[in-house]
Design an enzyme around this catalytic site. Structure first.
Site, PDB file in Angstrom:
ATOM      1  N   HIS A   1       0.884  -1.164   0.000  1.00  0.00           N
ATOM      2  CA  HIS A   1       0.000   0.000   0.000  1.00  0.00           C
ATOM      3  C   HIS A   1       0.914   1.204   0.000  1.00  0.00           C
ATOM      4  O   HIS A   1       1.689   1.366   0.950  1.00  0.00           O
ATOM      5  CB  HIS A   1      -0.882   0.004   1.229  1.00  0.00           C
ATOM      6  CG  HIS A   1      -1.580  -1.327   1.433  1.00  0.00           C
ATOM      7  ND1 HIS A   1      -0.990  -2.386   2.089  1.00  0.00           N
ATOM      8  CD2 HIS A   1      -2.813  -1.762   1.057  1.00  0.00           C
ATOM      9  CE1 HIS A   1      -1.840  -3.422   2.125  1.00  0.00           C
ATOM     10  NE2 HIS A   1      -2.947  -3.078   1.509  1.00  0.00           N
TER      11      HIS A   1
ATOM     12  N   SER B   1      -7.443   3.178  -5.166  1.00  0.00           N
ATOM     13  CA  SER B   1      -7.499   3.485  -3.732  1.00  0.00           C
ATOM     14  C   SER B   1      -7.619   2.183  -2.950  1.00  0.00           C
ATOM     15  O   SER B   1      -8.148   1.198  -3.454  1.00  0.00           O
ATOM     16  CB  SER B   1      -8.716   4.338  -3.419  1.00  0.00           C
ATOM     17  OG  SER B   1      -9.901   3.547  -3.400  1.00  0.00           O
ATOM     18  N   ASP B   2      -7.138   2.186  -1.711  1.00  0.00           N
ATOM     19  CA  ASP B   2      -7.494   1.064  -0.843  1.00  0.00           C
ATOM     20  C   ASP B   2      -9.004   1.152  -0.585  1.00  0.00           C
ATOM     21  O   ASP B   2      -9.644   2.167  -0.885  1.00  0.00           O
ATOM     22  CB  ASP B   2      -6.695   1.078   0.460  1.00  0.00           C
ATOM     23  CG  ASP B   2      -6.537  -0.349   1.029  1.00  0.00           C
ATOM     24  OD1 ASP B   2      -7.365  -1.221   0.709  1.00  0.00           O
ATOM     25  OD2 ASP B   2      -5.578  -0.577   1.793  1.00  0.00           O
ATOM     26  N   CYS B   3      -9.564   0.092  -0.034  1.00  0.00           N
ATOM     27  CA  CYS B   3     -11.026  -0.033  -0.063  1.00  0.00           C
ATOM     28  C   CYS B   3     -11.707   0.873   0.958  1.00  0.00           C
ATOM     29  O   CYS B   3     -11.498   0.749   2.157  1.00  0.00           O
ATOM     30  CB  CYS B   3     -11.374  -1.504   0.100  1.00  0.00           C
ATOM     31  SG  CYS B   3     -10.749  -2.420  -1.342  1.00  0.00           S
TER      32      CYS B   3
ATOM     33  N   ALA C   1     -11.002   3.888   1.228  1.00  0.00           N
ATOM     34  CA  ALA C   1     -10.008   4.831   1.744  1.00  0.00           C
ATOM     35  C   ALA C   1     -10.372   6.273   1.390  1.00  0.00           C
ATOM     36  O   ALA C   1     -10.031   7.201   2.133  1.00  0.00           O
ATOM     37  CB  ALA C   1      -8.618   4.487   1.196  1.00  0.00           C
TER      38      ALA C   1
END
Lengths: 697, 697
Positions: free
Chosen positions: B160, B237-239, B241
């Protein structure tokens, strides 16, 4: 040590106790009385199908599966093995100073309630819906546990006395209304048999009220038990059931009133905490020292009988730990699984031939589920063999096995963020790319079980209907639509409507919860190493049957179980196919003995079960359908013929009137012999008619 | 299809889309645009150590275990196999019309964050604490997934980005402060390597802020990525985020502001739901059509590169489903488990000899735990082999195996109503009645994992300290007190203080989460069918080290990981024993190549790992301890000698100043070659000194 000697020893010991010390013996976590050499003891242990919840033990098939064996002699051997393991565990654990819950010798098994309503979540703990079968299996289990040694090997417990069978969600406040006839004919025979014939050492009261009286303090039930049947053992409450008196049943207002009600009625031991108020109740004058003494003597008598009080010890004290999960016990568990599997349909697809079945697609949420092997009230096996593993092992080197979980047991999607049916495309793919499909469906203890113990919280462990959970129904349909030769295996402990499978699959095998190594037994049956031979100990209804059946809360037997159900079931009580082809050559009866000659016309050696059913042709009190009155498991090689004698239940030649009195029947009896019940659906499914004989008595 | 061609195709396609249609491409659940032949597509898939969460797949050892192989070539083969399975699954599932989550070709793997703090719950998803090792493994994994075909096999994702490494509980609002030096030296090299050297197609932003900027919209990080490193793929994007921007980081006030911030910064794809507000933001004039178009072109370029848009298809479209869990892949997973196990201690007890080890007691909560085989982010294996099963299989017919669960993984008692340590008497019994004890301890994904995914809710997946959970510590102590020859196996993905085992057990083997069949690999190592050869990709600290270490929330590298830690670890980075006895005969260096001669003086054939470490003897900017700069896995038969060349990381001959600039070092370098790091503790544990050479450059 005889009961007489044990009671004397207990009386002598109790005579030296203070009232507080006596009271301390009546809780399941019994106090030590060190000055008298009485160690602490936790009464609570379980052994429904193997020593349960305490740690490593051989895990046999769930009780309902063992009932399907129709083999009480073997069940007695199994119970003896369980008792041996319990002793072995007790010997080492108590030596390590661990006398906690699930490590003792007082087993709160078997569960001999009648599986009255197919929705009941704990039905799989029982021996099914028939009072006679339940009595036979229950007695065998008690004999096996308690043994016939100088000391009692372990003590058994007949539970839940009486009439208890759901709904789970309301068990703590429910009042079951049972007619005198249903009590005598259906709900009580097994309890009577275990007390009067098997000498069961303990009886556990149910949570519910029966006919208005809380079962753990019911004068009516206690009179039957102690006065009519002469029960001399101890009576234990179900867990926290006495608290229910004031909290849920509202038959008392305070804990001390509940103590008074239970103890006065003869509930000796309290699983729960309410008997912590015994001394308060005593000080308030609600109970006497004699009340306390009576129960203390009874429970300590049991401990003397077990040889765990006093200096004499037990002949079982030298059982070594190594018997736990020894080869012999594991072999017995495997045999029990073989005998319990019920073949419900077979379009000649079974047994499978590894040379011909090509790539095998194993699909379904129970295919590789360890939990569905062991049901509830289970120990810890040191090895599981799931159905998938069994199939992989037996086909190793010959067949490619493809696997898909197919769906979750009950949730719409396996993965949290996925859309419903997120494994069905995979399952369909596996089916399409396989030559033979084995679909493993069903439930586990998270879906059918006990209130408070289950993942099925919306229904407290009971089933809402007889259908498979919705995602499994969708999976079944989609996989069957692929059109490959398909075997459906059901792992469950109760009646499930398998109409879709019956109509569209090529074979249906019911494995129950077959024990830790059950997947090996299933695979050996699938691939013909052994013939299936289990028989249904309960009726498999179609789901619509629920519409005609009495409400779940209605305890009338009318319209329930094979004796009273008037509709056409999917699979009847007593039914089950084999790979053999046995037929009854003739039937003769003399007194209470039936003589049956059987020939296996088939090509496969097999076990079979000869079943006898009796019907009073003229009595108004007879159940509408013939009633099981005898059975015997036999084995015949291909083309072999044999002659077998069966004893008919003496009670079978009676009927029960509306007042609950067991009276002689009309005198005109029809006896049926076959490998299933004498009904049209069984004939349709098996293509065989039962042989019958008229008896005048 | 080249990237140029793919981008052109994407541009052409996007040019025909409405702004709404373009916007619909920027959510992970991308809309279909049927009129343009664009099917719906769910971007979210996982492949950390096998295709994850989608269904059946080969489950390789967890990433941290694969790092312990120190074998990037083999990791590339593994990633290729994973990619093959993903393609096979995609081919059949999309043919069935299932294009849902976890079924696509865009893999959000690998996780190349630095395992900075030993408490981090997701550390086991990474390749450990060293930037160079992480870079090597990460590049190999990306190469393996993406392939070198006409089309991209599957797309990889470097996550990440950047600096992300706990605490899990506060990740949605946390601001990580990382110095310029730590960024360049520690947190960014792997990302740079994956972008610049491996051509990773996708980068995922982290949840946290880094130096004040939310990572999914950080101008500083985006500049590095796009301008400095020339990243041409898409950024995801991270989930959820981006929702954190307004809900947790409070850097924006509304969803549309968060859309603007992320999209303007260059976050192309949103895992989550905030980009549902793209059109609203557009209509409010906060973003332009060009902003949307830019990202739409990027994400569609990826789909063209994969050959899943347009008519051309992919050379991978014909991969058949049967490759999923094929023998070759299962064999690779087994080999990976063999190579990843790290032998931490051996008092000559290992390898065990079935003729000599008598009754074997296998004890512990991970001995028969399927979950501890597969870590987190895992697929569904069609067969598990637990450590207990592996031992049972290998000793079948020769040794009795007794088993006790010993304790729960973390709860004080296994059974709900039991007193604490309700399995310890059983465990002690098993130990007493065994000749050899194998104690299997550790964690699983319920104890170390991701915020929201874990059973360890009190700590959101992070560990509170480095100790084993309390019941396991009590079990370990009690079993060791029995005094039998004892092997401790740790199944965990992070640094655990094993002081008690190191001091009192005879052997300690770290298996990580070794994959579905990991128990077979562990058993084969225990019984000497193969030598262990894994090396620690992270430092095993003693728990007291936490007192000296910076706070978990403090991202300074000072005092962290083998490069900066000044204390004495329990087991150092790079450490791991074998059954062989290899030694370095000599070391020569020419330019960036090291020439090493090795001899296996032992009696057992074994893999070993030659490790090179470099230290700038004079620079103020050099980390205090030598730094890994090369490694090579080798294999030598008993008594065999071999000559090996290793390439030294070119960046190794630089240092990083306080401004984060990578500059030449002092010119006076010391190179170490050995089978572990050049530190006193390694010397103490192995009895071997590294060989060194001075280099002037």
């Amino acid at each position: 040590m005889t009961r007489e000697q044990a009671r004397k020893a207990a009386e002598e010991l109790v005579s030296r106790m203070t009232v507080e010390e006596m009271a301390g013996q009546l809780l399941f976590e019994a106090d030590a009385v060190e000055r008298l050499g009485v160690p602490a003891y936790n009464w609570w242990n379980e052994a429904l199908h193997g020593v349960a919840r305490g740690g490593t033990a051989t895990v046999f098939p769930q009780a309902i599966g063992m009932a399907a064996m129709f083999d009480d002699e073997f069940l007695e051997e199994i119970a003896d093995a369980i008792s041996t393991e319990a002793r072995a565990r007790y010997n080492v654990l108590s030596a390590e100073g661990d006398r906690d819950i699930y490590h003792g010798l007082t087993m709160w098994s078997p569960n001999i309630n009648i599986f009255r309503d197919p929705r009941w979540g704990r039905g799989h703990e029982t021996y099914g819906e028939d009072p006679y079968l339940t009595s036979c299996m229950g007695k065998a289990f008690v004999h096996g546990l308690q043994g016939d040694g100088e000391t009692m090997k372990t003590s058994a417990c007949a539970k839940h006395f009486a009439v208890h069978s759901g709904p789970e969600a309301i068990r703590h406040e429910f009042n079951a209304i049972a007619s005198p006839k249903d009590l005598t004919e259906t709900y009580l025979p097994a309890f009577k048999a275990l007390v009067c014939e098997a000498g069961v050492e303990s009886v556990m009261g149910a949570y519910n009220r029966t006919n208005g009286e809380p079962c753990c303090a019911s004068p009516a039930l206690m009179k039957l038990l102690r006065e009519d049947w002469g029960f001399e053992g101890h009576f234990v409450s179900d867990c926290w059931a006495i608290r229910d008196f004031h909290e849920n049943h509202k038959v008392t207002s305070t804990p001390v009133e509940s103590v008074k009600m239970a103890l006065k009625a003869g509930c000796d031991l309290n699983c729960g905490c309410t008997y912590q108020h015994i001394i308060a109740a005593y000080k308030e004058g609600m109970i006497t020292e004699e009340d306390i003494r009576r129960s203390a003597v009874r429970v300590l008598t049991t401990r003397f009988l077990l040889g765990i009080l006093g200096d004499e010890g037990s002949e079982y004290d030298t059982i070594p730990y190594e018997v736990v999960e020894c080869e012999e016990h594991l072999r017995m568990a495997y045999l029990a699984a073989l005998k319990s599997c019920v073949l419900l349909k077979n379009n000649e697809i079974l047994p499978l031939d590894t040379d011909k079945c090509g790539t095998i697609g194993v699909i379904g949420p129970n295919a590789n589920n360890r939990s569905s092997l062991i049901g509830n009230y289970h120990g810890v096996p040191s090895r599981y063999v799931t159905v998938l593993e069994g199939i992989q092992d037996i086909t190793k080197g010959t067949n490619r096995v493809l696997y898909s979980q197919g769906c979750d047991l009950f949730r719409d999607a396996v993965e949290e963020l996925a859309k419903p049916d997120d494994r069905i495309a995979e399952a369909v793919t596996v089916a399409k790319r396989s030559d033979t499909v084995i679909l493993v469906l069903g439930l586990d203890e998270t879906l059918e079980g006990e209130e408070g113990d289950t993942g099925n919280s919306y229904n407290s462990g009971d089933k809402e209907d007889l259908l498979l959970p919705a995602p499994q129904r969708r999976l079944l349909k989609k996989v069957l639509e692929v059109g490959k030769p398909t075997v459906v295996i059901l792992m469950a402990g109760s009646s499930i409507d398998l109409t879709e499978a019956e109509e569209n699959a090529d074979a249906v095998l019911l494995s129950w919860y077959p024990g830790a190594h059950g997947g090996k037994a299933v695979a050996d049956i699938l691939f013909g190493k052994e013939s299936p031979s289990g028989k249904l100990p309960l009726t498999f209804y179609r789901n619509e049957a629920l519409k005609e059946m009495p409400e779940f809360t209605d305890y009338t037997m009318s319209g329930r179980t094979y004796r009273y159900y008037q509709g056409v079931p999917l699979y009847p009580f007593g039914y089950g196919l084999t790979y053999g082809k046995c037929s009854i050559l003739d039937l003769n009866v003399k007194d209470s003995t039936a003589y049956v000659r059987v020939k296996n016309e088939g090509e496969a050696e097999t076990d079979e079960v000869i079943e006898l059913y009796l019907h009073d042709e003229d009595s108004q009190y007879a159940p509408p359908n013939p009633v099981l009155c005898g059975f015997r498991r036999i084995r015949l090689r291909a083309k072999e013929e044999g002659a077998f004698t069966l004893t008919i239940d003496p009670d079978a030649f009676t009927v029960v009137d509306e007042m609950g009195a067991r009276i002689p029947g009309s005198g005109k009896w029809k006896l049926f012999a076959g490998f299933g019940a004498p009904d049209k659906r069984t004939e349709e499914l098996t293509g065989r008619k039962p042989v019958s004989a008229m008896i005048t008595r």
